[in-house]
Design a protein around this motif. Structure first.
Motif, PDB file in Angstrom:
ATOM      1  N   VAL A 157     -23.375  67.947 -53.335  1.00 53.43           N
ATOM      2  CA  VAL A 157     -23.802  66.610 -52.929  1.00 53.43           C
ATOM      3  C   VAL A 157     -23.587  65.652 -54.094  1.00 53.43           C
ATOM      4  CG1 VAL A 157     -25.763  65.199 -52.217  1.00 53.43           C
ATOM      5  CG2 VAL A 157     -25.476  67.508 -51.294  1.00 53.43           C
ATOM      6  N   LYS A 158     -22.880  64.552 -53.821  1.00 56.14           N
ATOM      7  CA  LYS A 158     -22.560  63.586 -54.871  1.00 56.14           C
ATOM      8  C   LYS A 158     -23.192  62.218 -54.642  1.00 56.14           C
ATOM      9  CE  LYS A 158     -17.985  65.572 -55.899  1.00 56.14           C
ATOM     10  NZ  LYS A 158     -16.529  65.293 -55.953  1.00 56.14           N
ATOM     11  N   TRP A 159     -23.537  61.907 -53.388  1.00 54.52           N
ATOM     12  CA  TRP A 159     -24.021  60.551 -53.102  1.00 54.52           C
ATOM     13  C   TRP A 159     -25.160  60.574 -52.106  1.00 54.52           C
ATOM     14  CZ3 TRP A 159     -23.996  57.666 -48.468  1.00 54.52           C
ATOM     15  CH2 TRP A 159     -24.356  56.316 -48.614  1.00 54.52           C
ATOM     16  N   GLY A 160     -26.105  59.702 -52.334  1.00 53.09           N
ATOM     17  CA  GLY A 160     -27.204  59.486 -51.414  1.00 53.09           C
ATOM     18  C   GLY A 160     -27.889  58.190 -51.789  1.00 53.09           C
ATOM     19  N   LEU A 161     -28.907  57.825 -51.023  1.00 52.32           N
ATOM     20  CA  LEU A 161     -29.634  56.581 -51.261  1.00 52.32           C
ATOM     21  C   LEU A 161     -31.129  56.834 -51.156  1.00 52.32           C
ATOM     22  CD1 LEU A 161     -27.531  54.151 -49.041  1.00 52.32           C
ATOM     23  CD2 LEU A 161     -27.724  54.028 -51.537  1.00 52.32           C
ATOM     24  N   PRO A 162     -31.949  56.068 -51.888  1.00 52.38           N
ATOM     25  CA  PRO A 162     -33.393  56.164 -51.682  1.00 52.38           C
ATOM     26  C   PRO A 162     -33.737  55.787 -50.242  1.00 52.38           C
ATOM     27  CG  PRO A 162     -32.876  54.922 -53.677  1.00 52.38           C
ATOM     28  CD  PRO A 162     -31.590  55.108 -52.941  1.00 52.38           C
ATOM     29  N   ARG A 163     -34.806  56.343 -49.730  1.00 52.78           N
ATOM     30  CA  ARG A 163     -35.219  56.014 -48.368  1.00 52.78           C
ATOM     31  C   ARG A 163     -35.423  54.499 -48.240  1.00 52.78           C
ATOM     32  NH1 ARG A 163     -36.770  60.679 -45.578  1.00 52.78           N
ATOM     33  NH2 ARG A 163     -36.888  62.507 -46.949  1.00 52.78           N
ATOM     34  N   GLY A 164     -34.906  53.949 -47.153  1.00 48.41           N
ATOM     35  CA  GLY A 164     -35.012  52.509 -46.928  1.00 48.41           C
ATOM     36  C   GLY A 164     -33.899  51.701 -47.571  1.00 48.41           C
ATOM     37  N   GLY A 165     -32.993  52.363 -48.263  1.00 45.28           N
ATOM     38  CA  GLY A 165     -31.961  51.622 -48.985  1.00 45.28           C
ATOM     39  C   GLY A 165     -30.647  51.452 -48.257  1.00 45.28           C
ATOM     40  N   LEU A 166     -30.509  52.049 -47.057  1.00 44.27           N
ATOM     41  CA  LEU A 166     -29.204  52.043 -46.389  1.00 44.27           C
ATOM     42  C   LEU A 166     -28.809  50.650 -45.901  1.00 44.27           C
ATOM     43  CD1 LEU A 166     -26.801  53.671 -45.383  1.00 44.27           C
ATOM     44  CD2 LEU A 166     -28.102  54.205 -43.309  1.00 44.27           C
ATOM     45  N   GLY A 167     -29.762  49.910 -45.345  1.00 40.63           N
ATOM     46  CA  GLY A 167     -29.438  48.576 -44.828  1.00 40.63           C
ATOM     47  C   GLY A 167     -28.870  47.659 -45.893  1.00 40.63           C
ATOM     48  N   GLY A 168     -29.506  47.636 -47.061  1.00 43.27           N
ATOM     49  CA  GLY A 168     -29.017  46.791 -48.146  1.00 43.27           C
ATOM     50  C   GLY A 168     -27.663  47.231 -48.647  1.00 43.27           C
ATOM     51  N   PHE A 169     -27.468  48.543 -48.734  1.00 37.86           N
ATOM     52  CA  PHE A 169     -26.183  49.064 -49.186  1.00 37.86           C
ATOM     53  C   PHE A 169     -25.068  48.641 -48.237  1.00 37.86           C
ATOM     54  CE2 PHE A 169     -22.897  52.372 -49.243  1.00 37.86           C
ATOM     55  CZ  PHE A 169     -22.611  52.455 -50.600  1.00 37.86           C
ATOM     56  N   LEU A 170     -25.297  48.762 -46.944  1.00 40.35           N
ATOM     57  CA  LEU A 170     -24.270  48.428 -45.961  1.00 40.35           C
ATOM     58  C   LEU A 170     -23.998  46.932 -45.903  1.00 40.35           C
ATOM     59  CD1 LEU A 170     -25.305  50.822 -43.050  1.00 40.35           C
ATOM     60  CD2 LEU A 170     -23.297  51.033 -44.522  1.00 40.35           C
ATOM     61  N   SER A 171     -25.045  46.121 -46.041  1.00 37.36           N
ATOM     62  CA  SER A 171     -24.838  44.671 -45.964  1.00 37.36           C
ATOM     63  C   SER A 171     -23.947  44.184 -47.094  1.00 37.36           C
ATOM     64  CB  SER A 171     -26.187  43.936 -45.986  1.00 37.36           C
ATOM     65  OG  SER A 171     -26.837  44.106 -47.245  1.00 37.36           O
ATOM     66  N   GLY A 172     -24.001  44.847 -48.243  1.00 40.94           N
ATOM     67  CA  GLY A 172     -23.126  44.489 -49.356  1.00 40.94           C
ATOM     68  C   GLY A 172     -21.687  44.868 -49.119  1.00 40.94           C
ATOM     69  N   LEU A 173     -21.427  45.627 -48.053  1.00 45.53           N
ATOM     70  CA  LEU A 173     -20.068  46.055 -47.715  1.00 45.53           C
ATOM     71  C   LEU A 173     -19.624  45.482 -46.374  1.00 45.53           C
ATOM     72  CD1 LEU A 173     -20.534  49.768 -48.812  1.00 45.53           C
ATOM     73  CD2 LEU A 173     -19.081  48.085 -49.940  1.00 45.53           C
ATOM     74  N   ALA A 174     -20.312  44.417 -45.916  1.00 41.79           N
ATOM     75  CA  ALA A 174     -19.971  43.702 -44.686  1.00 41.79           C
ATOM     76  C   ALA A 174     -20.162  44.557 -43.433  1.00 41.79           C
ATOM     77  CB  ALA A 174     -18.551  43.144 -44.743  1.00 41.79           C
ATOM     78  N   PHE A 175     -21.221  45.382 -43.451  1.00 42.62           N
ATOM     79  CA  PHE A 175     -21.632  46.123 -42.261  1.00 42.62           C
ATOM     80  C   PHE A 175     -23.121  45.878 -42.031  1.00 42.62           C
ATOM     81  CE2 PHE A 175     -17.740  48.358 -43.149  1.00 42.62           C
ATOM     82  CZ  PHE A 175     -17.278  48.745 -41.902  1.00 42.62           C
ATOM     83  N   ALA A 176     -23.510  45.753 -40.763  1.00 43.76           N
ATOM     84  CA  ALA A 176     -24.913  45.551 -40.417  1.00 43.76           C
ATOM     85  C   ALA A 176     -25.485  46.836 -39.836  1.00 43.76           C
ATOM     86  CB  ALA A 176     -25.044  44.415 -39.407  1.00 43.76           C
ATOM     87  N   LEU A 177     -26.587  47.297 -40.389  1.00 38.74           N
ATOM     88  CA  LEU A 177     -27.246  48.502 -39.900  1.00 38.74           C
ATOM     89  C   LEU A 177     -27.902  48.197 -38.560  1.00 38.74           C
ATOM     90  CD1 LEU A 177     -28.140  51.439 -40.391  1.00 38.74           C
ATOM     91  CD2 LEU A 177     -30.159  50.526 -41.570  1.00 38.74           C
ATOM     92  N   LYS A 178     -27.475  48.901 -37.498  1.00 38.68           N
ATOM     93  CA  LYS A 178     -28.022  48.673 -36.166  1.00 38.68           C
ATOM     94  C   LYS A 178     -29.115  49.681 -35.804  1.00 38.68           C
ATOM     95  CE  LYS A 178     -26.171  45.691 -34.317  1.00 38.68           C
ATOM     96  NZ  LYS A 178     -26.375  44.224 -34.528  1.00 38.68           N
ATOM     97  N   GLU A 179     -28.959  50.910 -36.278  1.00 44.85           N
ATOM     98  CA  GLU A 179     -29.971  51.936 -36.010  1.00 44.85           C
ATOM     99  C   GLU A 179     -29.873  53.016 -37.069  1.00 44.85           C
ATOM    100  OE1 GLU A 179     -31.676  54.814 -32.392  1.00 44.85           O
ATOM    101  OE2 GLU A 179     -29.812  53.683 -32.107  1.00 44.85           O
ATOM    102  N   GLU A 180     -31.031  53.554 -37.453  1.00 49.04           N
ATOM    103  CA  GLU A 180     -31.087  54.683 -38.389  1.00 49.04           C
ATOM    104  C   GLU A 180     -32.189  55.617 -37.914  1.00 49.04           C
ATOM    105  OE1 GLU A 180     -31.570  55.671 -43.190  1.00 49.04           O
ATOM    106  OE2 GLU A 180     -32.171  53.716 -42.399  1.00 49.04           O
ATOM    107  N   VAL A 181     -31.855  56.884 -37.691  1.00 47.60           N
ATOM    108  CA  VAL A 181     -32.822  57.860 -37.192  1.00 47.60           C
ATOM    109  C   VAL A 181     -32.674  59.153 -37.975  1.00 47.60           C
ATOM    110  CG1 VAL A 181     -32.858  56.884 -34.858  1.00 47.60           C
ATOM    111  CG2 VAL A 181     -31.231  58.695 -35.423  1.00 47.60           C
ATOM    112  N   ARG A 182     -33.682  60.025 -37.823  1.00 52.45           N
ATOM    113  CA  ARG A 182     -33.644  61.358 -38.418  1.00 52.45           C
ATOM    114  C   ARG A 182     -33.981  62.395 -37.351  1.00 52.45           C
ATOM    115  NH1 ARG A 182     -34.846  58.048 -42.737  1.00 52.45           N
ATOM    116  NH2 ARG A 182     -33.816  58.645 -44.697  1.00 52.45           N
ATOM    117  N   ALA A 183     -33.611  63.628 -37.623  1.00 53.68           N
ATOM    118  CA  ALA A 183     -33.739  64.682 -36.617  1.00 53.68           C
ATOM    119  C   ALA A 183     -35.139  64.781 -36.014  1.00 53.68           C
ATOM    120  CB  ALA A 183     -33.300  66.023 -37.209  1.00 53.68           C
ATOM    121  N   PRO A 184     -36.227  64.750 -36.809  1.00 57.75           N
ATOM    122  CA  PRO A 184     -37.547  64.888 -36.189  1.00 57.75           C
ATOM    123  C   PRO A 184     -37.841  63.808 -35.147  1.00 57.75           C
ATOM    124  CG  PRO A 184     -37.693  65.262 -38.550  1.00 57.75           C
ATOM    125  CD  PRO A 184     -36.306  64.735 -38.287  1.00 57.75           C
TER     126      PRO A 184
END
Length: 306
Positions: A249-276
């Motif tokens: 494993v080389k890359w990951g993000l702190p919990r809650g950090g995906l939306g900000g990461f994607l917005s900086g790359l011109a993508f909008a987070l529409k949904e994020e879920v986990r298995a449980p």
């Protein structure tokens, strides 16, 4: 992944899905066509691994084994297999929705032994599909599909070694690919094995070579500030096992950090879920054999801007 061998992670996921498909209570989460194709890929692996799967697969269909499984209808499935099944089910829902909503193309990055594009390309002959993966893994997959009738012209299996070519170069030269069209991209279980600069380059290439309405479906792992997998019970030894498989494993993000990461790359987070969270949606009343991991999130992101 080692240069001359197919991905062990792809093998592990496929094997768990085949086992899950045999579970009397929860196996329905795996489409029968997906289970069958997964077996083809496993049995086509060269060497001892393929021979093992060719020996075991017929046993799963034996009446005595089936009868024994029915006796344990209420026995909970292994949590890892169930997690993979929930992940695949949710991803398939997002991709089918994107294609129904106007995406005319689908590109699977690091396809492994996934069956989705293979199954969809016959159901949707007017759409175009590409699978891009390492030559060693894709060679096994191609051999298996060739042995079971091959693929139609609207599905292209493209072997690419990304140590030799960038995704930007690949998307620039895909025969028949329309970079202005709405496109569904899938990167399941891939981004965690890339360095952060490679993850950013992946999103930048996808954005540059896709049109308005494009969707990106993928997975990402949660990490601690120290860069460790953010999952209770995951030890240093668990992480080293991935390294020994050649897939650390080389890359990951702190919990809650995906939306900000994607917005900086011109993508909008529409949904994020986990298995449980998906257990009640797809398998009401199901109780896994042990705690479902929530270290990995499954996300849907939309292309923003021109």
């Amino acid at each position: 992944m080692r240069a001359q061998t197919p991905s062990r992670t792809a093998e592990i996921v496929a094997a768990h899905l085949v086992l899950l498909s045999c579970h009397p209570a929860f196996g329905a989460i795996v489409p029968p066509e997906a289970a069958a194709a997964s077996r083809w890929f496993l049995e086509a692996i060269p060497g001892l691994h393929g021979r093992f799967y060719r020996l075991v697969a017929p046993l799963l269909e034996a009446p005595l084994v089936r009868a024994s499984l029915r006796r344990f209808e209420r026995h909970p499935p292994p949590s890892m297999a169930l997690g993979f099944g929930l992940r695949r089910r949710w991803i398939e829902d997002q991709v089918r929705t994107a294609l129904a909503a106007g995406c005319s193309q689908m590109v699977v990055l690091g396809a492994g032994f996934d069956t989705l594009a293979y199954r969809l390309h016959r159901a949707l002959p007017d759409a175009r599909f590409w699978e891009i993966d390492h030559p060693a893994t894709q060679g096994v997959k191609r051999a298996a599909l060739d042995a079971h009738g091959g693929v139609a012209p609207n599905l292209t299996l493209l072997p690419v070694d990304f140590t030799q070519r960038t995704l930007d170069e690949v998307l620039s030269s895909l025969p028949g690919y329309d970079p202005r069209a709405a496109t569904a991209f899938l990167a399941e279980g891939l981004l965690m094995y890339l360095a952060e600069a490679e993850v950013r380059a992946t999103f930048q290439a996808v954005h540059a070579h896709s049109g308005e309405g494009s969707q990106f479906v993928g997975t990402a792992v949660a990490v601690t500030p120290e860069g460790r997998l953010d999952t209770p019970g995951v030890s240093w030894l668990d992480e080293q096992r991935l390294r020994l498989l050649g897939e650390p494993v080389k890359w990951g993000l702190p919990r809650g950090g995906l939306g900000g990461f994607l917005s900086g790359l011109a993508f909008a987070l529409k949904e994020e879920v986990r298995a449980p969270e998906l257990l009640g949606r797809y398998l009401p009343g199901a109780r896994p054999g042990s705690r479902l991991s929530d270290t990995e999130s499954f996300f849907l992101a939309a292309h923003v801007g021109g």
